[in-house]
Design an enzyme around this catalytic site. Sequence first.
Site, PDB file in Angstrom:
ATOM      1  N   ASP A 104      11.236  28.910 -31.002  1.00 45.12           N
ATOM      2  CA  ASP A 104      12.241  29.353 -31.733  1.00 45.12           C
ATOM      3  C   ASP A 104      12.404  29.199 -32.852  1.00 45.12           C
ATOM      4  O   ASP A 104      11.504  28.232 -33.541  1.00 45.12           O
ATOM      5  CB  ASP A 104      13.790  28.939 -30.855  1.00 45.12           C
ATOM      6  CG  ASP A 104      14.791  29.394 -31.659  1.00 45.12           C
ATOM      7  OD1 ASP A 104      15.269  30.398 -31.780  1.00 45.12           O
ATOM      8  OD2 ASP A 104      15.385  28.162 -32.256  1.00 45.12           O
ATOM      9  N   CYS A 114       3.104   1.773   2.920  1.00 45.88           N
ATOM     10  CA  CYS A 114       4.400   1.036   2.983  1.00 45.88           C
ATOM     11  C   CYS A 114       5.469   1.927   2.432  1.00 45.88           C
ATOM     12  O   CYS A 114       6.629   2.070   3.091  1.00 45.88           O
ATOM     13  CB  CYS A 114       4.416  -0.201   2.375  1.00 45.88           C
ATOM     14  SG  CYS A 114       3.158  -1.521   2.758  1.00 45.88           S
ATOM     15  N   CYS A 151       0.909  -1.066  -0.044  1.00 48.17           N
ATOM     16  CA  CYS A 151       0.172  -0.043  -0.050  1.00 48.17           C
ATOM     17  C   CYS A 151       1.012   1.143  -0.033  1.00 48.17           C
ATOM     18  O   CYS A 151       1.934   1.182   0.449  1.00 48.17           O
ATOM     19  CB  CYS A 151      -0.791  -0.040   1.226  1.00 48.17           C
ATOM     20  SG  CYS A 151      -2.270   1.064   1.383  1.00 48.17           S
ATOM     21  N   ASP A 199      16.511  25.258 -29.445  1.00 44.78           N
ATOM     22  CA  ASP A 199      17.565  24.290 -29.751  1.00 44.78           C
ATOM     23  C   ASP A 199      18.775  24.908 -29.274  1.00 44.78           C
ATOM     24  O   ASP A 199      19.914  24.345 -28.960  1.00 44.78           O
ATOM     25  CB  ASP A 199      17.673  24.118 -31.203  1.00 44.78           C
ATOM     26  CG  ASP A 199      18.214  25.187 -31.845  1.00 44.78           C
ATOM     27  OD1 ASP A 199      17.465  26.304 -31.841  1.00 44.78           O
ATOM     28  OD2 ASP A 199      19.022  25.055 -32.727  1.00 44.78           O
ATOM     29  N   ASP A 242      18.212  30.083 -26.456  1.00 46.29           N
ATOM     30  CA  ASP A 242      17.056  29.588 -25.997  1.00 46.29           C
ATOM     31  C   ASP A 242      17.044  29.091 -24.639  1.00 46.29           C
ATOM     32  O   ASP A 242      16.028  29.166 -24.101  1.00 46.29           O
ATOM     33  CB  ASP A 242      16.245  28.698 -27.005  1.00 46.29           C
ATOM     34  CG  ASP A 242      16.372  28.967 -28.231  1.00 46.29           C
ATOM     35  OD1 ASP A 242      16.151  30.235 -28.504  1.00 46.29           O
ATOM     36  OD2 ASP A 242      16.786  28.221 -29.315  1.00 46.29           O
TER      37      ASP A 242
HETATM   38  N1  LIG Z   1      27.491  32.253 -34.786  1.00 46.83           N
HETATM   39  C1  LIG Z   1      26.995  33.221 -35.490  1.00 46.83           C
HETATM   40  N2  LIG Z   1      27.304  33.344 -36.667  1.00 46.83           N
HETATM   41  C2  LIG Z   1      26.801  34.250 -37.384  1.00 46.83           C
HETATM   42  N3  LIG Z   1      25.586  35.023 -37.080  1.00 46.83           N
HETATM   43  C3  LIG Z   1      25.385  34.808 -36.032  1.00 46.83           C
HETATM   44  C4  LIG Z   1      25.794  33.770 -35.039  1.00 46.83           C
HETATM   45  N4  LIG Z   1      25.102  33.866 -33.899  1.00 46.83           N
HETATM   46  C5  LIG Z   1      24.092  34.498 -34.217  1.00 46.83           C
HETATM   47  N5  LIG Z   1      24.115  35.317 -35.320  1.00 46.83           N
HETATM   48  C6  LIG Z   1      23.359  36.377 -35.763  1.00 46.83           C
HETATM   49  O1  LIG Z   1      22.597  36.766 -34.671  1.00 46.83           O
HETATM   50  C7  LIG Z   1      21.198  36.643 -35.144  1.00 46.83           C
HETATM   51  C8  LIG Z   1      20.485  36.235 -34.119  1.00 46.83           C
HETATM   52  O2  LIG Z   1      20.818  35.104 -33.540  1.00 46.83           O
HETATM   53  P1  LIG Z   1      20.450  34.049 -32.621  1.00 46.83           P
HETATM   54  O3  LIG Z   1      21.029  33.004 -32.265  1.00 46.83           O
HETATM   55  O4  LIG Z   1      19.724  34.769 -31.124  1.00 46.83           O
HETATM   56  O5  LIG Z   1      18.831  33.756 -33.313  1.00 46.83           O
HETATM   57  P2  LIG Z   1      18.932  32.921 -34.657  1.00 46.83           P
HETATM   58  O6  LIG Z   1      19.710  31.872 -34.811  1.00 46.83           O
HETATM   59  O7  LIG Z   1      18.671  33.793 -35.864  1.00 46.83           O
HETATM   60  O8  LIG Z   1      16.950  32.613 -34.473  1.00 46.83           O
HETATM   61  P3  LIG Z   1      16.312  31.829 -33.538  1.00 46.83           P
HETATM   62  O9  LIG Z   1      16.210  32.696 -32.349  1.00 46.83           O
HETATM   63  O10 LIG Z   1      15.093  31.668 -34.281  1.00 46.83           O
HETATM   64  O11 LIG Z   1      17.308  30.423 -33.034  1.00 46.83           O
HETATM   65  C9  LIG Z   1      21.305  35.787 -36.246  1.00 46.83           C
HETATM   66  O12 LIG Z   1      20.171  35.913 -36.951  1.00 46.83           O
HETATM   67  C10 LIG Z   1      22.627  36.005 -36.919  1.00 46.83           C
HETATM   68  O13 LIG Z   1      22.358  37.081 -37.759  1.00 46.83           O
HETATM   69 CU   LIG Z   2      -6.107  -0.746   1.895  1.00 38.50          CU
END
Ligand SMILES: Nc1ncnc2c1ncn2[C@@H]1O[C@H](COP(=O)(O)OP(=O)(O)OP(=O)(O)O)[C@@H](O)[C@H]1O
Ligand SMILES: [Cu+]
Length: 740
Positions: free
Chosen positions: A434, A22, A19, A631, A635
């Site tokens: 996202d 326990c 139960c 991802d 985020d």
């Molecule tokens: N490693 C990277 N190299 C080049 N540009 C980048 C990089 N990381 C971010 N950015 C630039 O910054 C912007 C915002 O990036 P962020 O990672 O916040 O969002 P995302 O990947 O565009 O989109 P989401 O928010 O939908 O994942 C991108 O659209 C890009 O222009």
């Molecule tokens: Cu019981």
Amino acid sequence: MKDGLVQEKLTLQITGMTCSACAHRIEKSVEKMSGIDSIFVNLALEKAYIRLVPEEADVRQVLDRVHQLGFRAAVSEQNESGISSSSTVQLFRNRFLLSALFTLPLLWPMLHHFTWTSFLWVPEWLQIPWVQLLLAIPVQFIWGWPFLDGAYRSLKNGYANMDVLVTLGTLSAFGYSHYLVFHPPAGFHHGHSPLYFETSAMIISVIWLGKWMEAKARNHVRQSTEGWGGLLPSTVRRVREDCEELLEPHQIRKGEEVLIRSGEIVPVDGIVLEGSALIDESALTGESHSLEKQAGTKVSAGTRIIQGTLKVKVEQTGGQTLLGHIIRSFEETQSAKPAIQTKADKAAAWFVPIIIGLAAITFLYWFKLRTLGDAGIALKAAISVIISACPCAIGLATPLSVFIGSRRAAELGISFRSGKALEALSRTDTILFDKTGTVTMGVPMVTDISARALPTLEFLRLIASAEKECEHPIAGALVREAGRRGIVLTQAEYWTELPGYGVEAKLEGKFLLIGSKRLLLSRNVKGIQSGDADQWEAQGKTVLYVAVDGEWAGSSAITDSLRPGTTAAIRSLKKKGIQLSLITGDSYKAAAYTAKLCGFEHFQAGVLPNEKMEHVLQLQQQQRKIAMVGDGMNDAPAMAAAHIGISVRNATTAAKEAADVLLNREDSKALVDAFQISSMTVTNIRQNLGFAFVYNALLIPSAMLGHVEPWAAGSAMTLSSLTVVLNALRLKRILRRKLG
Ligand SMILES: Nc1ncnc2c1ncn2[C@@H]1O[C@H](COP(=O)(O)OP(=O)(O)OP(=O)(O)O)[C@@H](O)[C@H]1O
Ligand SMILES: [Cu+]
């Protein structure tokens, strides 16, 4: 929580619990021991999940303590999905058979009470009070001992449970009869005085019969969901300088190369170096269609090669593989109590004292008003009230459903991190998505490059080298494009990711900025030109701006395809009345394009990572229950802040860690499946709790009016437990049918 000390997890297999009381008793007692951080006992799986500090806790002592409480315990093998021996079933069966052996002679004389059986022969000696007492003693004190013991311990700890009810019921029948044996009421001859030994013996036998059936059914539930043990191969073929060698899986190390042939199961997570093959991923994702894999793509442990041969470089082995994570999070789902169960337990704690009160009223009513002084009949009615109201099915109400729900989820490539997550997902009313890597596949492609001064290849070489070690999907696209064009990348002297903006790096003496327009503007980069950017964005592409040594050096466009099944998934989530919106760091135009394509009504663009989180917090202040699907590293804070964080296949480590639900499948329907499983499991749990409480509670009025025999009350208690188990099994069938 003891800070700063390493914690270890320990899982025990426990035999003999009847139960939820326990389970409580074990929790309460072990909790107080030194070095124990937390313990949760799962009644349905018969396991105790313990977190402890290894230096302070002594596993032997924990086992001894559980033994002292009257249960058998053993350290359980990790990774075995809760399938235990049938020892509890045997234990309860033996208790039932032996106590029935002594109960039947007590019932025999009862044949004379009914007119239609009164012609049957009853041995005279069975009616001798002394004989009856001798038969009743072992039932009450040997097979009834677990209840007596349990009642004593629970009262000592200041609460009342099922054992208290059973003990009160049986002991009062036994005690009263015992009294009558020595003080036969005037007017009754030897052998004909109304004794109630059969009442208590019958209750005890019937309860053991029920517990036996229930344990069998529980075993059935567990065994019918087969284990994961057989998913991985027992040998692995390692290749070293063209020599093949057969090894056991645990001997393989990261970075080594293994060969997998047609029909074999992939033993590790890794990246394909050579060969191509058709792969069946159904063990991980529940989807039966096959995927093509060639050099450069990733393969996961547990998937099967249908045709072809692959040479794979090992990236993860054993528990670190995706499969390992799935199994572990399944185990973890079973190891914590969902909120709904906590509430039910609290209610149950109130239930017992109320029942005892009702039983007292019943006794007085019959004794004073109905039978005028016949304590026997009044006592029987009171006992029926006590036994029929026992809420012993409560302990089974959630764990079985959670087990079945999360197991089906795992088969479909969905991992719930906890029972709480499984329960909470169904209450979500708003989902934030996202964009890059979540709604889209996260394996983007470079479509355009326009460099201002540098040659295109040199431009690409610089930016891809700067992004080489970045986990962002955009970085992957640049690196792949460079690889495709045969460019050799160099090591940056220094690089850093600026979440939400891009990347800055120092490379061959040059200072590089790669990212959004906003990044370049914030660094006062000179000479920024839009060029083709407007046109690219209108096509839904993400535009990257590049600056070398503080001056605009060119732009590039990147595009990504949607995850399969996205539009359909969005449609069916909307139909459930859930508000959906897209929230992205990408530009307004790119966001608008994707939102329209998928059917989002709302979207927000240019959102920085901390703004994503703030947005979640704001919505939560409006009492909304938010799920955040993502991802990326950007985020993770929002996912952690949300009511429920959901990570998608190929998410970054940060996102996976922040997630409560992990989707291991590539398509977006996985999200819809997760919602369905959650809401169907919660419905099932509610039904179970309903059975556990209402069913028995309905019997109380009849019992008070004397319409329920004590033994019938005992079987009603069992019936409610069995109903719960059967209802959980029904969930299994529904989940199979609806989510085929
Ligand atoms: N490693 C990277 N190299 C080049 N540009 C980048 C990089 N990381 C971010 N950015 C630039 O910054 C912007 C915002 O990036 P962020 O990672 O916040 O969002 P995302 O990947 O565009 O989109 P989401 O928010 O939908 O994942 C991108 O659209 C890009 O222009
Ligand atoms: Cu019981």
